[in-house]
Structure formats: C-alpha cells, structure tokens
Design a protein around this motif. Structure first.
Motif, short mmCIF file in Angstrom:
data_model
loop_
_atom_site.label_atom_id
_atom_site.label_comp_id
_atom_site.label_asym_id
_atom_site.label_seq_id
_atom_site.Cartn_x
_atom_site.Cartn_y
_atom_site.Cartn_z
N PHE A 66 -14.75 -3.33 6.51
CA PHE A 66 -13.71 -4.22 6.18
C PHE A 66 -12.20 -3.47 5.79
CE2 PHE A 66 -17.50 -6.39 5.41
CZ PHE A 66 -17.37 -7.74 5.34
N ALA A 67 -11.42 -4.26 5.98
CA ALA A 67 -9.99 -3.56 5.64
C ALA A 67 -9.06 -4.72 5.09
CB ALA A 67 -9.22 -3.30 7.02
N MET A 68 -8.25 -4.30 3.93
CA MET A 68 -7.23 -5.18 3.41
C MET A 68 -5.84 -4.52 3.26
SD MET A 68 -7.94 -7.40 0.01
CE MET A 68 -6.35 -8.18 -0.51
N VAL A 69 -4.88 -5.14 3.41
CA VAL A 69 -3.59 -4.56 3.37
C VAL A 69 -2.96 -5.24 2.19
CG1 VAL A 69 -1.15 -4.51 4.50
CG2 VAL A 69 -3.37 -4.04 5.87
N GLU A 70 -2.36 -4.48 1.19
CA GLU A 70 -1.57 -5.03 0.03
C GLU A 70 -0.13 -4.52 0.33
OE1 GLU A 70 -2.97 -7.30 -1.99
OE2 GLU A 70 -3.06 -5.83 -3.94
N ARG A 71 0.62 -5.42 -0.09
CA ARG A 71 1.99 -5.41 -0.28
C ARG A 71 2.69 -5.52 -1.44
NH1 ARG A 71 0.93 -10.33 4.11
NH2 ARG A 71 0.16 -8.86 5.73
N VAL A 72 3.08 -4.65 -1.94
CA VAL A 72 3.64 -4.79 -3.47
C VAL A 72 4.93 -4.14 -3.91
CG1 VAL A 72 1.26 -5.08 -4.42
CG2 VAL A 72 2.28 -2.83 -4.32
N VAL A 73 5.49 -4.92 -4.95
CA VAL A 73 6.80 -4.32 -5.26
C VAL A 73 6.40 -3.24 -6.44
CG1 VAL A 73 8.80 -4.68 -6.28
CG2 VAL A 73 8.12 -6.57 -4.80
N ASN A 74 6.82 -1.95 -5.97
CA ASN A 74 6.19 -1.02 -6.79
C ASN A 74 7.78 -0.29 -7.66
OD1 ASN A 74 4.88 1.56 -7.55
ND2 ASN A 74 6.44 2.49 -6.00
N ILE A 111 0.72 12.05 -10.47
CA ILE A 111 1.48 12.67 -9.80
C ILE A 111 2.82 12.48 -10.32
CG2 ILE A 111 3.09 13.22 -7.76
CD1 ILE A 111 0.16 12.83 -6.24
N THR A 112 3.55 13.75 -11.15
CA THR A 112 4.92 13.46 -11.65
C THR A 112 5.93 13.24 -10.85
OG1 THR A 112 4.26 15.75 -12.83
CG2 THR A 112 6.69 14.98 -13.02
N GLY A 113 6.62 12.06 -11.25
CA GLY A 113 7.62 11.51 -10.21
C GLY A 113 7.32 10.52 -9.46
N ALA A 114 6.09 10.21 -9.28
CA ALA A 114 5.24 9.03 -8.55
C ALA A 114 4.51 8.28 -9.50
CB ALA A 114 4.61 9.68 -7.52
N THR A 115 4.61 8.60 -10.88
CA THR A 115 3.74 7.96 -11.79
C THR A 115 3.55 6.20 -11.50
OG1 THR A 115 4.50 9.35 -13.47
CG2 THR A 115 3.23 7.57 -14.16
N ILE A 116 4.30 5.64 -11.18
CA ILE A 116 4.30 4.27 -11.13
C ILE A 116 3.75 3.88 -9.83
CG2 ILE A 116 5.62 1.80 -10.91
CD1 ILE A 116 7.56 3.32 -12.92
N SER A 117 3.90 4.47 -8.62
CA SER A 117 3.21 4.42 -7.47
C SER A 117 1.91 4.69 -7.47
CB SER A 117 3.76 5.43 -6.46
OG SER A 117 5.11 5.37 -6.44
N VAL A 118 1.41 5.82 -8.34
CA VAL A 118 0.11 6.33 -8.61
C VAL A 118 -0.69 4.90 -9.26
CG1 VAL A 118 -1.50 7.74 -10.07
CG2 VAL A 118 0.42 8.61 -8.39
N ARG A 119 -0.12 4.51 -10.13
CA ARG A 119 -0.74 3.55 -11.00
C ARG A 119 -0.92 2.23 -9.89
NH1 ARG A 119 2.77 4.27 -16.50
NH2 ARG A 119 1.46 6.06 -17.13
#
Lengths: 461, 190
Positions: free
Chosen positions: B95-103, B160-168
């Motif tokens: 199965f695959a799912m694609v998510e599109r979110v505002v980060n 990852i420092t500098g990508a904290t929100i993307s990581v979450r």
C-alpha cells in the motif's frame, strides 16, 4: 583577490550545474515509471448519515460557470502536488520568565522575547525569511534577521541580507521550545553571543547523503567591533548596538555585536558551519568558525578575532544529550586595551570596566554538556505530552588568557562554573513549554549565586 | 601560537574548507531519490512492475477516526484518506499513501509505502519548498522508518537541528498513516 575568484568560480559552477536554476520544480521523468499501469478508483466508507441538499435559483449553466471559475482559482493556489498555499506566512515565538535569586537581588518578571517572523515566497526559488524581536516587553527592538534565499541547487545556494551567524547549534535555531532551560545556557550568552546576526551574504547547501547527510553555510558579514572611541560615533547608527560595539572582560565579544542600523563595516568577517546531521542514528556532529578583524580601522592593528566551535547532539529513545565547546582568540588584545585606556583617559568614566581594571582577554574558552531524560518514554507511557528533566554543567572563562601586562579579572565574573537542573513540560504539543529550573554559579573567587527560574515558551507557525 | 602562525593556520583552514566544499559537492549525488512531479507518478514508481494500481478513496467514519487518534495520541481531522494498492499477477504488492502538508510556512509532500502487514517499506520526500527542511530527505534519516508499524514508538525517531518542524511533521504523518492502515485494513474498524 584570490577569494573573489573562488567565489565567482563557485557561482559559475553552481549555475553550470543547474540550467534553469530551479530546484523546487523538478521536471525530470521518474525512475521506473510505467505509464501502462492502470489506476482504478474505488470509493468506500463514511458515516451512515444521510444529508439531503436542496439548491434554489440560478440556471445549471450559471452554476457550471461558477464551478469552473472556482476550480480555476483553486488550481492557481496549488503547488505541483495539489497543496493549497499562500505566499506570505507569519511565524514567531516568545518566552516570559520569572527569575527568583536566592540572595539579596530582587525577583523579576521579564517578557524576555516576543518575536514576529515573516516568510515570503516571490518565486519557486526566491524566499524571504525575516524576524523582528521585541525584547523585554517590547522596550528593546532588534532586527533579528531578514534575508533572501536564492535556491539554485541543493548543493549551492545563495543567501543575502541580515543573517544569523552560523556558530553553534543554538544561534540560528534559538526558539525557546528547542531548549529545556528557562534562560538560554550561559555558554550561548557569554561565549557565543546568541542571538548574533551579521549583514552580508554567502552560500549554503547540502551534500545529499554524504556521511549520512551533510549541510553547510558560509557567509561574509560585517565584523564585530572590539573598540570604540570616546566622544564620537563609529558609523551613524544609534540605539542598541548602533555605535556602541566593544569587547569586555566579563561578556567577551558579546558587546561587540552591531545591529545593522548604519553599522560600521570597515572590517568584514567570514563565518561558516558544517553539520553531519545524522552521522549515525540520533547523532549529530557539527563544527563552526568565525574570523574577522575587529578594530574597524580605529587603530593600525586588526584585532582579528577567531572562533572555533564544535558541538554534538545525541538522542536514543528516552535519553538525550548535547555538548558544545568554543575557543575565541583575540589578536592584538594589548593594543585593544591600551586604546580603551587612552579613550577612557580622554573622557573619564567612558568605560567604567576599564577604569576598574577589567580588560579584554586574548583568549576566551567555554564548554558545556547537558543530559536529559524524556520521562513518558522511559516509563513506556503512550502520550502526546513530554516531560524532560535535565542537568547541565558549563565552564565559562572569558579571561582564559590575558595579554602580557594585563591581569585577569578576579571578581565574581571571572572563570565560572554553572550548574543548571530543571524540568520542562511540553503539554501535548512540542510547540509550548512550561519550564522550571535552578541555577548555581560558582565564581573564581569562591563566591556563588543561586537562582530559581520559571518560564513559559511557545513557537507558532 | 604567535600571530603570524595563527594567521597562516586560519588561512590554510579557510582554503581547505573551500577545497572540501567543492570536492564534496562534486562527489555528492542528489539527496532526493525520486524525481517525480505528480502523485500518480510517485505511486507508479513505488509499484514499479505492477499490472494495476487501485486507488482506494476511503471516507473515515467517526469510530475509525477515534481509533486512529487513540493509536497516535493525536486528534485526527482527516475526512478522506486515499490509499494506493499495487497489484501484480493477482498478488498485493503493498500500500502507498501520499501526504501533502503545510510545514512551518511552506509545503512538503511525502509518500509512505507499506507492506501488506502494515510495516513501513520506505518513506520518500517528493517535493518541498524553502530551505529549512533538507535533513528530512536524507536516506539515513528516512531509513529509520523502515519496518515501523502502528504501535511502534515514533518518539525514537531522531531529530535534526534546523529541520525540527519538518522532522515532527513527517514523523507524525508516518505514524498517522500506519495507524490508519492498522485500523482500516487490519483491525477492520467500521
């Protein structure tokens, strides 16, 4: 001259690498794409609630026209993958503190920072990142940063404007929910003067999967100011940092930062950082440097100041730690002190610290190490909350080496050991924190002070 | 160290850094493994060799949302989830799912590919804007998800420092997708 050739070379190489110069918009065909695959759509599910809709008025043609118009408008707002988007966004963060010293000093409330950030997109490859910092209940205003990013290729991109100096892991990413203590660690205040900005520009990028993922930044910015004359300004800037830059005994280079309000820029510094973000799972290794002359043409000697910094971060399950070390070397410290003494003699009282025999060091050294435990994870609790208890040791020596003929400061702000222990609660979101901690500072002369701190911290976007 | 030596050392370090930047830059490949411009292309690449791909548009019921929320310790607001199923020779490929979110301010799109047992096969970052989220497209970071499923402790995913929100954002997204798969296809909550 050599440098400018190198910079030009890199830029030419970057442009050669990416015809079209747009990396957000990738039009290459996918690997392994198979256009013959049939995609069959199936609908299912939903709550069994029947809602009957009735429309009145207007013709079917009117309705169709309206739908087409709306569909067009929505399409215009979507990106390649269909996500709706805006071109300007507001972000920000803030922290308010309650500091309670256990000695005769008064307890204080401080709305320490409230920062409003604006992020804007001009095209798919040009972005603005800006922040205005209202410090101490808005009584101190700073243009924290404001720069344009030109995204050329993941490996080499260009950035220009007022940038955050990339030294240490906190200076660029200093939102108060990203660290556990109420106040920023002393290391990130007296050794690395967080938040520290410079105006200029440079290159940044990522080397893909090299060593688990590496990225770098390298900028040329207006340099620190180590000395200033009595009685007249250097540069026409006024207000905080405008024309008041100079190094000091107790805070090192911190007071040498200049806000970019017509700040003097006779000396240019070069600064950079390389991060190995995930050298092995959960482990980050990084190093930074900064070097530039700092006398801004006021004396013949340059007063070159060079920082070499290294830091690590590690998290495995409920255990987390970080450590940083930095050495600040100041050339011509003798001449810097002699200049300050001479200026203080012209107008007595200009520099009370100099008059009191507190001089600029030739070397500054500091390091810290912090450990934390994420309790819900340790106890195996499935929850959106996080509670972290932490302990940190810091060594701060702003008078690590003195120039010949100048004695180190012996009072309460010389070599300092700082112990901080506390707790931070992130209540069901990592973007809000309630913090409490206790700080014990031991000075070189054997005296010490203790302080209890409470704080709220938040970040929004 | 005297001043001249010091200056020379700094100069050598400085030049060395440039050489390193150039050499490493030439050596390194692109960070993003998948070069696609649409969800359909991404899904086709995920199920390379498939006879057909079934796009399942599933309207979540209130009990399903509650069950996913319980597994993820988050409030689930999704009304519809779209899963893609790869089929080859009558066999289910996964199965695959694609998510599109505002980060933070800008969007990030990623795809989670799962085996039939609900474990993560791989996670791919498809598209992102701005410069603050490089870290999450490194293979070393994305590989952490491989084999994870609903009920795994996603708090163990490194930051990852500098990508904290993307990581979450991505970690929460992968957790939600694995939980949804568990609830809809394995536990068959109606």
């Amino acid at each position: 001259m050599k440098k400018s050739f190198m910079v030009a070379g890199i830029l030419a190489w970057a442009l050669w690498q990416v015809p079209g110069a747009v990396w957000a918009q990738n039009t290459a065909q996918p690997k392994g794409q198979n256009d013959d695959i049939l995609i069959i759509e199936e609908d299912s599910g939903g709550d069994d609630i029947l809602i009957i809709e009735e429309d009145g008025g207007g013709s079917v043609e009117d309705l169709q026209e309206e739908i087409d118009r709306l569909a067009d408008e929505i399409d215009d707002m979507r990106d390649l993958f269909g996500t709706l988007r805006k071109n300007v966004n507001v972000t920000g963060y803030g922290e308010t503190h309650f500091n309670i010293p256990t000695d005769e000093r008064d307890a204080q409330f401080d709305a320490h920072r409230f920062v409003v950030g604006i992020n804007a997109r001009f095209t798919d490859w040009i972005f603005l990142n800006a922040e205005i910092d209202y410090e101490h209940a808005g009584q101190q205003l700073e243009f924290e940063m404001g720069y344009l990013d030109f995204l050329l290729d993941p490996k080499v991109n260009f950035r220009a404007g007022t940038v955050l100096v990339p030294v240490g892991f906190l200076n660029e990413f200093h939102e108060p929910v990203l660290f556990w203590t109420v106040e920023r660690p002393v290391f990130h205040n007296r050794i690395i003067p967080t938040s520290w900005n410079g105006t200029g520009g440079g290159f940044f990028g990522t080397f893909g999967n090299f060593l688990g993922g590496m990225n770098y930044r390298i900028y040329a910015v207006n340099s620190l100011q180590s000395i200033r004359p009595a009685g007249f300004s250097t540069g026409s800037g006024t207000g905080f940092g405008g024309d008041s830059g100079r190094f000091r005994a107790s805070s090192g280079i911190r007071s040498g930062r200049l806000q970019p309000n017509n700040a003097i820029a006779s000396d240019i510094a070069v600064t950079g950082r390389i991060e190995l973000s995930n050298l092995f799972p959960g482990f980050q290794l990084a190093a930074s440097f900064y070097t530039g002359q700092t006398t801004q043409g006021l004396i013949e000697e340059g007063g070159r100041t060079t920082i070499i910094e290294g830091d690590i971060k590690y998290r495995r399950k409920w255990f987390e730690m970080n450590a940083s070390i930095a050495n600040v070397h100041i050339n011509n410290a003798t001449e810097l002190n002699n200049y300050a003494i001479a200026q203080n003699a012209i107008t007595a009282g200009t520099f009370p610290d100099i008059a009191a025999g507190r001089f600029i060091a030739s070397n500054i050294l500091g390091y810290n190490v912090q450990f934390g435990i994420h309790w819900p994870q340790l106890l195996g609790k499935s929850t959106s909350h996080d509670i972290v208890t932490h302990f940190m040791y810091e060594f701060i020596d702003t008078q690590n080496e003195m120039p010949t003929g100048f004695a180190p400061q012996t009072g309460s702000r010389g070599e300092t050991d700082v112990y901080t222990a506390g707790v931070a609660w992130f209540p069901s979101t990592p973007n809000v924190a309630l913090k409490a901690d206790y700080t014990h500072q031991v000075f070189q002369d054997g005296t010490s002070n203790n302080q209890v701190n409470f704080g709220i911290a938040y970040m929004f976007f | 160290m005297n001043t001249e030596n010091f200056k020379r050392t700094v100069r050598i370090l400085w030049q060395g850094l440039w050489v390193m930047v150039i050499v490493l830059g030439l050596m390194a490949g692109n960070a993003s493994a998948l070069n696609v411009t649409s969800t359909q292309d991404a899904v086709k690449a995920a199920f390379s060799g498939a006879d057909k791909i079934i796009k399942k548009r599933i309207r979540l019921t209130t009990p399903q949302r509650a069950a996913i929320g319980k597994l993820t310790t988050r409030v689930i607001r999704d009304k519809v989830m779209i899963f893609y199923v790869g089929v080859k020779g009558g066999q289910n490929m996964g199965f695959a799912m694609v998510e599109r979110v505002v980060n933070r301010s800008w969007t990030i799109s990623y795809m989670v590919v799962m085996n039939s047992d609900g474990s993560v096969k791989n996670v791919e970052v498809l598209n992102y804007e701005g410069a603050r989220n490089w870290g999450v497209q490194y293979d070393s970071w994305l590989n952490q998800f491989d084999g994870m499923k609903a009920g795994s402790d996603f708090r163990g995913v490194s930051g990852i420092t500098g990508a904290t929100i993307s990581v979450r954002t991505i970690t929460a997204g992968v957790q939600k997708i694995t939980a949804a798969y568990q609830v809809i296809f394995l536990d068959k909550v109606k």
